[in-house]
Design a protein around this motif. Structure first.
Motif, PDB file in Angstrom:
ATOM      1  N   HIS A 151      70.396  17.784  90.539  1.00 30.94           N
ATOM      2  CA  HIS A 151      69.964  19.719  90.900  1.00 30.94           C
ATOM      3  C   HIS A 151      69.096  20.386  91.414  1.00 30.94           C
ATOM      4  O   HIS A 151      67.330  20.140  91.594  1.00 30.94           O
ATOM      5  N   HIS A 184      68.454  22.881  94.292  1.00 30.51           N
ATOM      6  CA  HIS A 184      69.531  24.115  94.905  1.00 30.51           C
ATOM      7  C   HIS A 184      68.385  24.548  96.041  1.00 30.51           C
ATOM      8  O   HIS A 184      67.228  24.465  97.028  1.00 30.51           O
ATOM      9  N   HIS A 233      75.629  26.265  85.353  1.00 31.39           N
ATOM     10  CA  HIS A 233      74.891  26.699  84.564  1.00 31.39           C
ATOM     11  C   HIS A 233      74.468  27.368  83.242  1.00 31.39           C
ATOM     12  O   HIS A 233      75.615  28.139  82.868  1.00 31.39           O
ATOM     13  N   HIS A 262      71.195  22.410  83.133  1.00 33.61           N
ATOM     14  CA  HIS A 262      70.059  22.851  82.176  1.00 33.61           C
ATOM     15  C   HIS A 262      70.927  21.956  81.270  1.00 33.61           C
ATOM     16  O   HIS A 262      70.660  21.180  80.672  1.00 33.61           O
ATOM     17  N   ASP A 298      65.748  21.482  90.445  1.00 38.74           N
ATOM     18  CA  ASP A 298      65.389  22.641  90.841  1.00 38.74           C
ATOM     19  C   ASP A 298      65.875  23.787  91.965  1.00 38.74           C
ATOM     20  O   ASP A 298      66.337  23.989  92.596  1.00 38.74           O
TER      21      ASP A 298
HETATM   22 ZN   LIG Z   1      69.483  25.417  89.539  1.00 39.95          ZN
END
Ligand SMILES: [Zn+2]
Ligand SMILES: Nc1ncnc2[nH]cnc12
Length: 322
Positions: free
Chosen positions: A11, A13, A189, A213, A270
């Protein structure tokens, strides 16, 4: 010390991994004023909504296929340097469209970055196309259609990110149906900004294999048991959760409680520089803040490989390396 451990990230971005120095150089190259979002080498935001705004603004300084190749190569090189063997990058071809580059050129740049990094270190990477809630259900369906039709072997998953407080997961069922029918792995998410109900929503509406998450599931112990029974894998990003004040500190973060309740948990970063973290720091935190042993951390890394959106041959090869 976790520097010797092999690492896997499910995970992250892509634009959220942009090093501030690279963003600064890009902004200068295009004559874009980024001073509202980047000051003294750090991204500037103060809550979840302003983080998303900052993220979208920072993304705008990456404009060409080569910019995306460079961004991807830079992040994967950084991961490889800390013993990372596999990375799933969350990407937004929609962003390519919005900036006039086009979705195909955006993805083609990212794939070139993956190729360059892999040629140097052997790091494997796959792409998870994401829709963003704050651009509305139609844009999320468009992202799913793009991912489904791309026929790109590196695109193996579909995600829903963005402003979690906008709409309910049920509004996005069509997008997930399109992605599922195309054989893509699904993750959503949830349970980050919104409470346990958002995780239950994701399970009820889509039943994804993984949840991004999901940590606020801890507010409902029946839901925690449901996650454990279903084997839904959580992509936990502790540093992000603390930076966004989902929990006040690591002592109150539920990573250990979720694991002990039998929920499969994994560790990711993240949007690392936005949250003053890195995958290296997240692994170190697993040991130092959460008290996990090397063997327990390796087990989480294996859980991540087992849950990776990757072909079985590659999965076997990766498992053999941990
Ligand atoms: Zn994320
Ligand atoms: N942590 C996050 N939550 C939701 N959407 C995001 N987009 C980028 N980072 C995100």
């Amino acid at each position: 010390m976790t520097s010797h451990l092999k690492k896997v990230e499910l995970h992250c971005h892509l634009e959220g991994a942009a090093p501030p120095a690279l963003t600064e150089a890009q902004a200068r190259k295009y004559g874009i004023d980024i001073s509202g979002q980047l000051r003294d080498g750090a991204y500037v935001w103060h809550d979840f909504a302003s983080f998303l705004e900052c993220y979208d603004k920072v993304s705008e300084v990456y404009k060409t296929e080569e910019d995306y190749a460079l961004l991807t190569e830079t992040y994967l090189d950084e991961l490889a340097a800390i013993n990372t063997i596999y990375s799933e990058l969350i990407v937004s071809p929609d962003h390519g469209k919005r900036i006039g580059l086009g979705a195909d050129a955006y993805i083609s740049g990212v794939c070139e970055g993956i190729r360059r990094a892999k040629a140097k270190s052997g790091i494997e990477a796959r792409l998870i196309v994401t829709g963003e809630r704050h651009f509305g259900p139609e844009s999320v369906i468009g992202a799913a259609e793009y991912a489904a039709k791309a026929g790109n072997p590196l695109i193996t998953g579909f995600n829903l990110a963005g402003e979690e407080r906008m709409g309910r997961v049920a509004d996005y069922i069509r997008a997930f149906d399109i992605a599922r029918d195309a054989g893509l792995g699904l993750t959503i998410h949830a349970g980050e900004v919104c409470g346990a109900f958002s995780v239950a929503d994701a399970l009820d509406a889509v039943r994804p294999a993984r949840i991004g998450h999901g940590v606020r599931a801890i507010e409902d112990l029946d839901l925690v048991k449901r996650l454990a029974d279903l084997g839904t894998v959580l992509e936990v990003c502790p540093g992000s959760n603390i930076a966004l004040r989902v929990f006040p500190d690591f002592a109150s973060h539920p990573l250990r409680r979720l694991k002990e309740a039998g929920v499969p948990v994994t560790i990711s970063s993240d949007d690392p520089p936005f949250f003053h973290t890195s995958l290296e720091r997240e692994y170190a935190l697993a040991a130092e803040a959460f008290g996990f042993s090397d063997a327990e951390i390796d087990a989480m890394t294996r859980t991540a490989i087992e849950a990776a959106f990757v072909d079985e041959e590659t999965r076997k090869t990766l498992l053999a390396r941990v």
